[in-house]
Design an enzyme around this catalytic site. Structure first.
Site, short mmCIF file in Angstrom:
data_model
loop_
_atom_site.label_atom_id
_atom_site.label_comp_id
_atom_site.label_asym_id
_atom_site.label_seq_id
_atom_site.Cartn_x
_atom_site.Cartn_y
_atom_site.Cartn_z
N LYS A 119 0.71 -1.16 0.09
CA LYS A 119 -0.02 0.06 0.01
C LYS A 119 0.93 1.26 -0.02
CE LYS A 119 -1.31 2.14 3.39
NZ LYS A 119 -1.61 2.86 4.26
N ASN A 120 1.77 1.33 0.85
CA ASN A 120 2.76 2.48 0.95
C ASN A 120 3.71 2.76 -0.20
OD1 ASN A 120 1.74 2.98 3.58
ND2 ASN A 120 3.41 2.25 4.67
N ARG A 168 -3.48 10.59 4.15
CA ARG A 168 -2.57 11.55 4.14
C ARG A 168 -1.47 11.72 3.03
NH1 ARG A 168 0.27 14.20 8.06
NH2 ARG A 168 2.49 14.43 7.94
N CYS A 201 -4.99 8.47 9.42
CA CYS A 201 -4.99 7.74 10.82
C CYS A 201 -4.75 8.92 11.80
CB CYS A 201 -4.24 6.51 10.98
SG CYS A 201 -5.11 5.12 10.14
N ARG A 216 1.52 14.65 13.24
CA ARG A 216 2.31 14.31 11.89
C ARG A 216 2.44 15.43 11.02
NH1 ARG A 216 -1.12 9.21 9.54
NH2 ARG A 216 0.75 8.68 8.66
N PRO A 217 3.31 16.29 11.60
CA PRO A 217 3.66 17.46 10.92
C PRO A 217 3.98 17.45 9.42
CG PRO A 217 5.20 17.22 12.42
CD PRO A 217 4.37 16.06 12.56
N VAL A 218 3.71 18.53 8.75
CA VAL A 218 4.39 18.48 7.35
C VAL A 218 5.39 19.67 7.20
CG1 VAL A 218 2.09 17.69 6.34
CG2 VAL A 218 2.36 20.29 6.68
N ASP A 219 6.02 20.03 8.13
CA ASP A 219 6.72 21.11 7.94
C ASP A 219 8.12 20.68 7.33
OD1 ASP A 219 7.36 19.38 10.44
OD2 ASP A 219 9.00 20.63 11.08
N LEU A 220 8.36 19.42 7.37
CA LEU A 220 9.64 18.85 6.56
C LEU A 220 9.29 19.18 5.14
CD1 LEU A 220 10.69 15.74 8.58
CD2 LEU A 220 11.60 18.02 8.91
N ASP A 248 4.69 0.62 12.36
CA ASP A 248 3.40 0.01 11.73
C ASP A 248 3.31 -1.26 12.38
OD1 ASP A 248 2.38 2.18 10.36
OD2 ASP A 248 3.80 2.14 8.91
N ILE A 303 8.04 7.25 17.66
CA ILE A 303 7.62 8.00 16.49
C ILE A 303 6.24 8.60 16.25
CG2 ILE A 303 7.63 7.78 13.86
CD1 ILE A 303 9.31 5.53 13.86
N ARG A 356 -8.28 0.17 4.84
CA ARG A 356 -7.41 1.14 4.16
C ARG A 356 -5.98 0.58 3.80
NH1 ARG A 356 -5.49 5.96 7.78
NH2 ARG A 356 -4.45 6.35 5.58
#
Length: 430
Positions: free
Chosen positions: A22-23, A92, A116, A121-125, A304, A326, A396
């Site tokens: 999936k990933n 995501r 989820c 789960r910041p998107v700053d990176l 996971d 994490i 999912r």
């Protein structure tokens, strides 16, 4: 809405052919927009996330066709589109389309991501990296707008080796002018798969699988055919199913080196593990013993698999400690496992698991994808009937989970919620 009904106490025996990752599939489905023409992805898992991602691609002008497990994506006529906020928030990786779309179109808008609820789960990176590549970014009322006349290669250092940020920035950089170097890059197998795919399209990506990835930007890329590899997280779940039920399960069509973190911990706990060039076999003839686990970026123990592993350790002799480094909120399984008779104490980011001799079937609710998998594993080993609700989370990431487990001898069925409610209280389904 559906629920999974499980009659526990049966040893799982047999072999499993693992579905596509999936990933990996979701990362490739972001990268397909880089090339004009039709790209064909084979072995795409039939899960809700990939179906939603295909619908999202259509919003931006891509034509998608499913032929069994093969997905054909024609990106000849891409355009900026107005994506439905609910659709974007459901997965995501919708956010990972920003970089490649701005590289291809010069402008794109997209609502903020979802996924989820397992912690911050910041998107700053992602934002920092895209800015370094030359994108101009605005966030207004929860909607990101990106513009760039042309992306330019850059030196990017990630403060954390995020697999998502690494993949996102690799994809955007593939059409940037000049060379991009990503330092402290994630080393997950899915990063290497994406690099192989980009190179098949004509990109020049080097160093994937190490902490430094170099991308030579190209003026254009070409569509290609590519096969999605097997899902290492599904594989790990089925390996754990063999161990938690005292069974014997052989998982085939995988790369055993991708399972080293899990395999080493299973052996430490006393499970019987053997492996070949493309398979791993896991069983347990005696009660396992408690161990310590700490999740880490690859090649460490995968976050996971933390929740499914916790389910296994509820039945291990002695005390286990599972530390999640994490995602600080990846604990939705704890309360539900305790409802089944487990003895888990949560202390900050660590789960202290005092093993019990038996779990009891009851009604439990999945809070996220991997928590759902953990509850299914617990149900397979529990005494009596377990009903797992919120199955949409499990859907999912697991393709036909109940059918696979049935093939191993598990007694598990999917039943609509209204059908369950119509049954008499105390009546067993299986």
């Amino acid at each position: 809405m559906n629920a999974l009904v499980i009659a526990g106490g049966r040893r799982l025996l047999g072999e499993v052919d693992v579905a596509g990752s999936k990933n990996s599939a979701l990362a490739l489905m972001s990268a397909v927009v880089l090339a004009e023409g039709t790209t064909i992805l084979h072995n795409v898992p039939d899960v809700s996330d990939t179906r939603t991602k295909a619908q999202l691609l259509q919003v931006f002008g891509a034509k998608t066709e499913w032929h069994g497990s093969s997905l054909h994506v024609d990106c000849s006529n891409l355009h900026n589109g107005e994506a439905d906020e609910e659709m974007v928030r459901s997965i995501r990786t919708s956010f990972y389309l920003l970089g490649p779309l701005v590289a291809r179109l010069g402008r794109v808008t997209l609502p903020a991501p979802g996924g989820c609820k397992i912690g911050a789960r910041p998107v700053d990176l992602h934002i920092k990296g895209l800015t370094l590549l030359g994108a101009r970014i605005d966030l207004v009322n929860g909607v990101y707008s990106l513009e760039a006349d042309s992306l330019l290669g850059a030196e990017i250092y990630l403060d954390f080796p995020s697999a998502g940020a690494t993949q996102h920035l690799m994809t955007a950089a593939a059409l940037a002018r000049g060379i991009t170097v990503i330092q402290n890059a994630a080393m997950e197998p899915e990063v290497t798969v994406l690099a192989d795919f980009l190179n098949r399209m004509g990109a020049r990506v080097e160093g994937a699988g190490t902490s430094t990835v170099t991308i030579q930007g190209m003026s254009s890329l070409s569509p290609c055919e590519f096969r999605v590899p097997s899902d290492r997280l599904q594989a790990g779940t089925y390996m754990l199913a063999g161990a938690i039920t005292g069974g014997d399960v052989k998982v085939k069509g995988i790369l055993p080196e991708h399972q080293s973190g899990l395999v080493n911990k299973l052996r430490e706990a006393g499970a019987e593990v053997s492996e070949g060039s493309d398979w791993i076999r896991v069983g347990a003839t005696e009660r396992l013993k408690g161990i310590r686990i700490k999740t880490m970026p690859y090649p460490g123990f995968p976050t996971d698999i933390q929740q499914p592993m916790a389910a296994l350790l509820t039945l291990a002799e002695g005390t286990s400690v599972v530390e999640e480094t994490i995602y600080e909120s990846r604990i939705g399984h704890v309360q539900e496992l305790n409802r089944m008779g487990a003895n888990i104490i949560q202390e900050s980011r660590s789960s202290i698991i005092n093993g019990v001799s038996q779990l009891r079937g009851t009604v439990v609710v999945a809070s996220d994808l991997r928590a759902g998998a953990a509850l299914v594993l617990a149900g397979l080993a529990a005494d009596g009937e377990t009903i797992v609700r919120n199955v949409h989370f499990i859907d999912r990431g697991y393709e036909r989970l109940e059918e696979t487990l049935q093939g191993l001898g598990g007694r598990i069925v999917r039943i609509p919620e209204d059908e369950l409610r119509a049954k008499r209280v105390g009546e067993t389904v299986l």
